[in-house]
Enzyme design. Structure first.
Site, PDB file in Angstrom:
ATOM      1  N   GLU B  94     116.296  26.125   3.362  1.00 18.76           N
ATOM      2  CA  GLU B  94     116.708  25.401   4.620  1.00 18.76           C
ATOM      3  C   GLU B  94     116.880  26.407   5.123  1.00 18.76           C
ATOM      4  O   GLU B  94     117.905  27.668   4.987  1.00 18.76           O
ATOM      5  CB  GLU B  94     117.940  24.237   4.785  1.00 18.76           C
ATOM      6  CG  GLU B  94     117.894  24.399   6.555  1.00 18.76           C
ATOM      7  CD  GLU B  94     119.330  23.385   7.005  1.00 18.76           C
ATOM      8  OE1 GLU B  94     120.555  23.091   6.145  1.00 18.76           O
ATOM      9  OE2 GLU B  94     119.854  23.345   8.015  1.00 18.76           O
ATOM     10  N   ASP B 163     131.610  35.958   3.276  1.00 15.27           N
ATOM     11  CA  ASP B 163     131.533  36.778   4.833  1.00 15.27           C
ATOM     12  C   ASP B 163     133.265  37.499   5.013  1.00 15.27           C
ATOM     13  O   ASP B 163     134.216  36.877   5.407  1.00 15.27           O
ATOM     14  CB  ASP B 163     131.443  35.262   5.764  1.00 15.27           C
ATOM     15  CG  ASP B 163     131.105  35.713   7.498  1.00 15.27           C
ATOM     16  OD1 ASP B 163     130.872  37.468   7.818  1.00 15.27           O
ATOM     17  OD2 ASP B 163     131.287  35.350   7.789  1.00 15.27           O
ATOM     18  N   ASP B 165     134.555  39.623   8.095  1.00 15.25           N
ATOM     19  CA  ASP B 165     134.822  39.791   9.456  1.00 15.25           C
ATOM     20  C   ASP B 165     135.864  40.589  10.476  1.00 15.25           C
ATOM     21  O   ASP B 165     137.198  40.649   9.983  1.00 15.25           O
ATOM     22  CB  ASP B 165     134.724  38.603  10.727  1.00 15.25           C
ATOM     23  CG  ASP B 165     134.019  38.676  11.967  1.00 15.25           C
ATOM     24  OD1 ASP B 165     133.109  38.108  11.982  1.00 15.25           O
ATOM     25  OD2 ASP B 165     134.484  39.445  12.470  1.00 15.25           O
ATOM     26  N   CYS B 176     141.221  48.457  17.987  1.00  7.98           N
ATOM     27  CA  CYS B 176     141.071  48.245  18.370  1.00  7.98           C
ATOM     28  C   CYS B 176     141.140  45.979  18.352  1.00  7.98           C
ATOM     29  O   CYS B 176     141.635  46.312  17.815  1.00  7.98           O
ATOM     30  CB  CYS B 176     138.961  47.622  18.134  1.00  7.98           C
ATOM     31  SG  CYS B 176     138.414  49.550  18.087  1.00  7.98           S
ATOM     32  N   SER B 214     126.541  43.439   9.153  1.00  5.68           N
ATOM     33  CA  SER B 214     126.233  41.785   9.930  1.00  5.68           C
ATOM     34  C   SER B 214     126.166  42.295  11.211  1.00  5.68           C
ATOM     35  O   SER B 214     124.984  40.715  11.790  1.00  5.68           O
ATOM     36  CB  SER B 214     127.427  41.207   9.530  1.00  5.68           C
ATOM     37  OG  SER B 214     128.644  41.078  10.723  1.00  5.68           O
ATOM     38  N   ARG B 217     130.458  43.313  13.654  1.00 12.97           N
ATOM     39  CA  ARG B 217     131.554  43.549  12.465  1.00 12.97           C
ATOM     40  C   ARG B 217     131.960  43.257  11.768  1.00 12.97           C
ATOM     41  O   ARG B 217     133.263  43.380  11.694  1.00 12.97           O
ATOM     42  CB  ARG B 217     132.563  43.416  14.415  1.00 12.97           C
ATOM     43  CG  ARG B 217     132.313  41.879  14.357  1.00 12.97           C
ATOM     44  CD  ARG B 217     133.133  40.723  15.503  1.00 12.97           C
ATOM     45  NE  ARG B 217     133.165  39.762  15.292  1.00 12.97           N
ATOM     46  CZ  ARG B 217     132.943  38.754  16.061  1.00 12.97           C
ATOM     47  NH1 ARG B 217     133.290  38.635  17.115  1.00 12.97           N
ATOM     48  NH2 ARG B 217     132.549  38.018  15.893  1.00 12.97           N
ATOM     49  N   VAL B 219     130.483  42.209   7.198  1.00 11.35           N
ATOM     50  CA  VAL B 219     129.640  42.221   6.182  1.00 11.35           C
ATOM     51  C   VAL B 219     129.882  40.536   5.691  1.00 11.35           C
ATOM     52  O   VAL B 219     130.567  40.311   6.027  1.00 11.35           O
ATOM     53  CB  VAL B 219     130.055  43.601   4.990  1.00 11.35           C
ATOM     54  CG1 VAL B 219     129.759  45.067   5.705  1.00 11.35           C
ATOM     55  CG2 VAL B 219     131.636  43.504   4.755  1.00 11.35           C
ATOM     56  N   LEU B 387     124.216  31.264   6.868  1.00  9.23           N
ATOM     57  CA  LEU B 387     124.835  32.248   6.697  1.00  9.23           C
ATOM     58  C   LEU B 387     123.458  33.172   7.363  1.00  9.23           C
ATOM     59  O   LEU B 387     122.143  33.271   7.280  1.00  9.23           O
ATOM     60  CB  LEU B 387     125.422  33.587   5.615  1.00  9.23           C
ATOM     61  CG  LEU B 387     125.833  34.542   5.527  1.00  9.23           C
ATOM     62  CD1 LEU B 387     127.125  34.153   6.504  1.00  9.23           C
ATOM     63  CD2 LEU B 387     126.153  34.951   4.561  1.00  9.23           C
TER      64      LEU B 387
END
Ligand SMILES: [Zn+2]
Lengths: 492, 485
Positions: B94, B163, B165, B176, B214, B217, B219, B387
């Protein structure tokens, strides 16, 4: 904890049953056992489902589960023969439900979840009993694991020893198992993992064996689903299997729990007129006419009466009164009393039998009207159209009511026909307070209980109703049917 | 964010979505994030501490068109995702595209599938997706999913993916928040990648895994070993929770056992030095660099220890004389060690058993709270989870999702990742200097060259060799079996 799974005990522990269910039973099972075994297991599995949502702690859960397992699916027994019987029940019921629950994804998942919980409960119990029983169980189930050597264990000590006392570590064996088989332990970080292998101490093998059982059962269910249409085409057990998940386990008629009414030997006639479903009414009237009842009828009716609250003493009295009209009291005691006591669990295996459900009666043997005393079976399922119509007419049921019942019969919806019969003889029952209609059409005793509740509620009108219903039962016409053997062969 | 959630577009009939041609107007603009001024037609780079291209155009349909025409590595992706197996394997994968026919309209099209490289390539070029997601391999080609029952159409396999983030680090990073990142907080990613990479390889024995930036921000990790691709959802969940610590709640104790799991013990060994290098000092998060900060940290000591005056003593000492942040940590640790050591002949502890245990574990818990990987584990738990595809261009930053060399992770700088305008202009410069050389693949003319070579050399080619070797072995076995005796 078992430190050596390899110790080969020449005689396997007597208390170890093979609840891994690798091999289906090869013996024949009576239809009656077929259903009663399956029901026992259903009661246990439904109890598990119920207990899980209650938020009990581990001990409360185990205690509650233990109670129902000991009652319905005990794995041991007071005597070798009772133990054997119990093992047979456990094994057969598992395979029956496996077949009954393989049809849809939803049913499969339900069975898998509950069976796994039962398995885990038993395995943990077994583990508490010590290494020997566990080893015997694993041997039986064909389970073995790759045990690491003492040298390997010592060289990996710093990794293997976490979360473990020195003494436990020294006493433990470790097994090398592919991590995908140990997901539960991996996910909770309870074992060391290296290069895709989990290092599982003996004390934690329960989790691994549970996972194996899960995949074993899951695969078996998928396989069973593929062959279900073949098995279910059997006209006797097919409908049983297909209806299993709708089986009534709410109450267990026969263990004399909640029963309505105050039945005794002298008022059975009265209850028969007002509150018995057609199948029981037919046997009752046949008994009154012939003063004799063949085995199948005695079982069907006797267990029903037991479920309706008739004590063993009253039951003996009731049948004796009828039978002794054509035989001596001695003959009755010699030939029939034993069976009645037996069905109350006072003889033989001392097992308390439960009343037949509607499905059992429908699937069970048919009566032979040409024989005196043969009156058992389900009139909706076993009688011809004409004779059922005539019978209803003689009971004062005609017009649309009769047409409705006959329509169900012609559609082979016998249980709906039976429920309709209740409806037309108990007008307004659904709206009557205190009448629980759950189970009417599924179980003769549910029919009976609902009826008694109904009449209790209508007490002021009792006399009128009684007069109306009390039409003398004319000679019951019976359909010509072929006798059934009552045995389900090679079901599973 | 990887998408399982149904967007509005999914609820439309797929045919309807399919019929709608993507808008190619050069005036099309893309919704601008709240951080950016909205006057620009194309996307400009967002705020960054080291961005030389501040407010330059980083993403536009024209640039994207050139990227998809000349630079996107279709062949490598096809090679990778075919895994050298049966012919229809790629076809049962998919794909989903996020397209933007008008600036206000973002359409998310799921269940796309392509039978071969050509079909894949031409679909991407035709649709010009802002984002490409990769899903599972199904039992049938996902295109047909509407005509198939759930019993028949289901996932068959999927890479094990992770994932991570930076937004999940908002509770600990002080530089930040939200979508913004800087080189200081990027260090969290380095820490996470090191722990995860080691764990996946050493503990689970996976070989064929690759990490990607990614695009903004975080990987992504793709574990592609066959044993990983065929894992059940239960097993995926287990691997994910194996690595998980309950860090999302700042108040909640991690409940670490004094006898640490070997994976956590090893991770602590990796993370503590990074904690000292990147987090305690002024140049990092400054956890121990000034009084305000260290008081905050000391407040997290177990209550009994604070009552006993440990925090007050240390605070006094650190105020009195100049102690480096790393030395402060050492002092803190040895002080705790002293307090929790069993003392005297009676082997009595100063604090009650569990209180002492909590104090003993405090340094580890503190390091983990600030450094341990924070996974978005829902992405990893299910086969049927999409993903973002590697080598996509992030529409907000214009940066390409390039592979990360874990052995050089410390020098990975997200602000040095090639951007869309950068590589397009590199193509132009190359043409000016060398002419339009057809013999050289376009990616070799840009700064994507290093990334592509790394991807091929350390991931794709070794994996293909393994597959080839295994096929030969299988063939040999088969021949031995069917051959003459
Ligand atoms: Zn930052």
């Amino acid at each position: 904890m078992f430190t050596s799974s390899r110790q080969s005990s020449s005689k396997a522990s007597t208390s170890t049953t093979n609840f891994f269910y690798t091999t289906p039973p090869s013996y024949e099972l009576s239809l009656e056992d077929f259903e009663s075994f399956a029901l026992s297991r259903l009661i246990v599995l439904r109890k598990i489902e119920e207990l899980k949502v209650k938020g009990l702690d581990r001990n409360q859960y185990n205690d509650a589960l233990k109670r129902v397992v000991n009652l319905q699916l005990p794995s041991s027994g007071p005597s070798p023969s009772a133990k054997k019987h119990n093992e047979k029940r456990d094994l057969a019921s598992h395979f029956i439900l496996r077949l009954a629950y393989c049809r849809t994804e939803e049913l499969r998942r339900w069975l898998l979840t509950q069976e796994l919980a039962l398995f885990k409960f038993r395995l943990e119990d077994l583990e508490k009993r010590g290494g020997k029983d566990m080893s015997a169980f694993m041997k039986n189930a064909g389970i073995s694991f790759d045990k690491i050597t003492q040298d390997e264990k010592q060289s990996m000590q710093s990794q293997l020893r976490f979360n473990m006392s020195y003494r436990d570590f020294e006493a433990s064996s470790f097994y090398r198992i592919p991590f995908a088989e140990a997901v539960d332990l991996i996910g909770r970080r309870l074992v060391h993992v290296r290069a895709g292998m989990a290092y599982v101490p003996g004390g934690k093998l329960v989790s691994i064996i549970c996972a194996r059982f899960r995949s074993h059962l899951s695969r078996s269910l998928a396989k069973a689903a593929a062959s279900f249409s073949h098995v279910s085409s059997d006209t006797r057990i097919g409908p049983l299997l297909k209806n299993m998940n709708k089986q009534y386990t709410g109450r267990d008629f026969g263990k004399q729990h909640t029963v309505e009414g105050d039945m005794n030997a002298s008022n059975v006639d009265e209850y028969a007129q007002r509150s018995m479903p057609l199948c029981m009414r037919q046997v009752h009237d046949g008994l009154k006419k012939d003063h004799k009842l063949k085995h199948d009828g005695r079982r069907q009716y006797g267990l029903f009466l037991k479920g309706a609250g008739l004590t063993m003493e009253e039951s003996l009295l009731f049948f004796q009164n009828e039978f002794t009209k054509i035989m001596s009291a001695d003959d009755f005691n010699k030939n029939y009393a034993y069976n009645i006591r037996h069905s109350y669990g006072k003889e033989g295996k001392r097992q308390s039998y439960t009343a037949f459900s509607s499905t059992t009666i429908i699937m069970g043997p048919r009566s032979n009207p040409s024989e005196v005393g043969s009156h058992h079976g389900c009139p909706f399922a076993h009688s011809g159209d004409a004779s059922l119509a005539a019978l209803l007419g003689k009971m004062g049921i005609g017009g649309k009511d009769r047409d409705d019942i006959m329509a169900h019969k012609k559609n082979k919806m016998y249980q709906l026909a039976c429920a309709k019969h209740f409806e037309v003889t108990h007008p307004g029952a659904a709206k009557t307070e205190g009448v629980d209609l759950d189970g009417v059409g599924n179980h003769p005793n549910a029919w009976f209980n609902s009826s008694v509740q109904y009449w209790k509620n209508k007490e002021p009108a009792k006399k009128d109703m009684k007069g109306k219903i009390n039409t003398p039962m004319a000679k019951v016409e019976r359909a010509v049917v072929s006798p059934g053997s009552g045995t389900a062969k090679e079901v599973v | 964010m990887p998408a399982l959630q149904e967007s509005n577009a999914q609820k439309r009939k797929p045919e309807e979505v399919m019929e709608k041609p993507p808008l190619r107007s050069s005036t099309a603009s893309i919704p601008i994030s709240p951080y950016e001024t909205s006057s620009s037609k194309a996307v400009t780079s967002s705020k960054s501490s080291s961005g030389p291209q501040q407010n330059a155009v980083v993403f536009s349909p024209e640039l994207l068109r050139i990227y998809y025409d000349r630079l996107f590595p279709y062949e490598a992706m096809y090679d990778w995702l075919s895994y050298g197996v049966e012919k229809d394997f790629f076809n049962r994968r998919e794909w989903s595209f996020t397209i933007q026919p008008t600036p206000e309209d973002e359409i998310y099209i799921r269940y796309q599938s392509f039978k071969d490289l050509e079909e894949f390539k031409s679909a991407v070029i035709k649709r010009q997706p802002n984002k490409i997601d990769i899903g599972a391999v199904f039992t049938h080609q996902p295109k047909d999913h509407n005509n198939l029952s759930k019993d028949v159409f289901h996932t068959e396999e999927r890479e094990l993916v992770f994932d991570i983030d930076l937004t999940d680090y908002d509770g600990v990073r002080t530089c930040c928040s939200g979508a913004n990142i800087c080189n200081k907080c990027w260090k969290y990613m380095n820490m996470a990648v090191k722990v995860m990479d080691e764990g996946l390889k050493t503990d689970f024995g996976f070989n064929n895994l690759v990490w990607f930036y990614s695009g903004r921000r975080g990987v992504h990790c793709w574990v592609c070993d066959e044993s990983a691709r065929t894992l059940s959802n239960d097993a995926r969940s287990a691997v994910a929770t194996y690595f998980e610590l309950p860090l999302e709640n700042e108040e909640k104790s991690l409940d670490l056992n004094t006898s640490l799991h070997p994976m956590l013990a090893r991770s602590f060994g990796v993370l503590e030095p990074m904690f000292l290098d990147h987090l305690v000092g002024e140049e990092g998060m400054g956890l121990l660099s000034n009084q305000e900060q260290w008081v905050k940290l000391l407040k997290t000591l177990p209550e009994e220890a604070r009552k006993a005056g440990i925090a007050a003593e240390l605070d006094k000492e650190w105020t009195k004389r100049d102690v480096s942040p790393a030395d402060k940590w050492k002092m803190l640790k040895s002080r705790i060690e002293k307090e929790t050591k069993k003392e005297g002949a009676k082997k009595q502890r100063k604090f009650k058993g569990d209180e002492s245990e909590r104090l003993e574990m405090w340094p580890i818990e503190t390091v983990f709270r600030h450094t341990y990987p924070r996974l978005d584990i829902n992405v990893s738990k299910m086969q049927n989870h999409l993903l973002k595809s590697p080598f996509c261009v992030h529409p907000k930053t214009g940066r390409v999702c390039i592979p990360i060399d874990v052995s050089k992770i410390d020098s990975f700088d997200p602000f040095n990742v090639p951007t869309l305008p950068q590589i397009v202009s590199e193509l132009e410069s190359y043409a000016k200097e060398n002419g339009e050389s057809k013999n050289v693949p376009d990616w070799q003319k840009t700064s994507l060259k290093g990334s592509m070579q790394f991807f091929l050399k350390t991931f794709l080619n070794p994996m293909k060799n393994e597959q080839r070797k295994r096929r030969m072995e299988e063939k040999a076995k088969e021949e031995a079996f069917t051959g003459d005796f």
